[in-house]
Write a protein that holds these residues in place. Structure first.
Motif: not given
Length: 300
Positions: A189, A185, A224
């Protein structure tokens, strides 16, 4: 008669240095700040010393953000932020993230006269409460007392104590594919950085999403998408909320073949014997209009 004058140089004051700075002291009773020589004579950037002295002269509660300091100094954001980082690395400046009584998380700035100074050096006793002290690490459980016995008994007791002291790995029982999804992830981000314990706590929910038939890319897009711009809290709470509900599994594909659809046979093209118009028919020699006309003539 004129007064006599001498060309001899005047005698210097006793104790005055022959070179260097000469201080002219004035006793101040208001509007002054006491700083240590270690800070005033700190080697390095003059901007760093100037920013530190300016912050020490401000009353408690004054904003000292980069934007606020840039409004006072002529230097830009790069030099001001570099000075704050140097002061933080030297121990003069400390930033802490604290939770307010209303549940909001904010960053508070503490500035020390002496690097590493404790709360007892607070110059304003009537100001805000002292910053919370860091929690002390928990003491390790003491080893069990060994009763006087043979050497074999001592070795038997010491082995389990050494085994219990080892810290278990939280990811030992987690699904590797779910851990890989959570670890990736941060590539989408950079704020989505998870600890080992947070990943182990979120892994079962990701495993349920994978079992429901979702691809890892679909789970990443779901976690996200549309994150808040000012993400101040740890991301584990937001990710846990988005993984709270288990998605509906995809329906299983039926292995039975559907019965073929029987389509009517299409007749070949031919010309009508009565009107010579082309029409399709499997065995009739006259078109529908001619057959209707023949039926009406027979009935009349």
């Amino acid at each position: 008669m004129a007064d006599p004058q001498s060309n001899a140089p005047l005698r210097a004051d006793a104790g005055a240095p022959t070179s260097g700075v000469i201080h002219v002291r004035t006793r101040l009773t208001a509007d002054f700040t006491v700083i240590s020589n270690a800070l005033a004579q700190r080697r390095g950037s003059a901007v760093t010393v100037g920013v530190a002295v300016y912050i020490l002269s401000l009353p408690t509660g004054t904003p000292v953000t980069i934007a606020a300091l840039c409004e006072h100094f002529t230097e830009g954001e790069i030099l001001i932020s570099r000075a704050l980082r140097e002061l933080e690395a030297a121990g003069y400046l400390e930033r802490r993230r604290e939770r307010t009584p209303t549940g909001q998380v904010r960053t508070r700035t503490y500035f020390y006269d002496v690097p590493g100074g404790g709360p007892d050096l607070d110059p304003d006793p009537d100001g805000p409460p002292e910053p919370p002290k860091p929690r002390r690490p928990r003491k390790q459980p003491a080893a069990a007392a060994v009763t006087p016995a043979s050497a074999a008994v001592e070795e038997t007791v010491a082995a389990p104590v050494h085994a219990e002291a080892e810290t278990p790995n939280p990811l030992a029982d987690a699904d590797p594919q779910a851990i890989a999804v959570l670890a990736a992830l941060r590539r989408v981000d950079p704020r989505l950085v998870l600890s080992v314990r947070e990943a182990a706590r979120l892994a079962p929910a990701v495993t349920r999403w994978l079992a429901a038939g979702l691809l890892p890319t679909q789970i990443t897009d779901h976690l996200t998408a549309r994150l808040p711009a000012d993400l101040l809290v740890r991301p584990a709470g937001i990710l846990a909320y988005r993984l709270k509900e288990t998605p509906l599994p995809a329906p299983a594909r039926s292995m039975e073949r559907a019965e073929p659809v029987v389509r009517p046979a299409v007749g070949r093209m031919r010309n009508c014997d009565g009107c010579d118009r082309g029409f399709r028919s499997a065995g009739e020699s006259r078109c529908r209009d001619c057959r209707s006309h023949d039926q009406l003539r027979a009935a009349g």
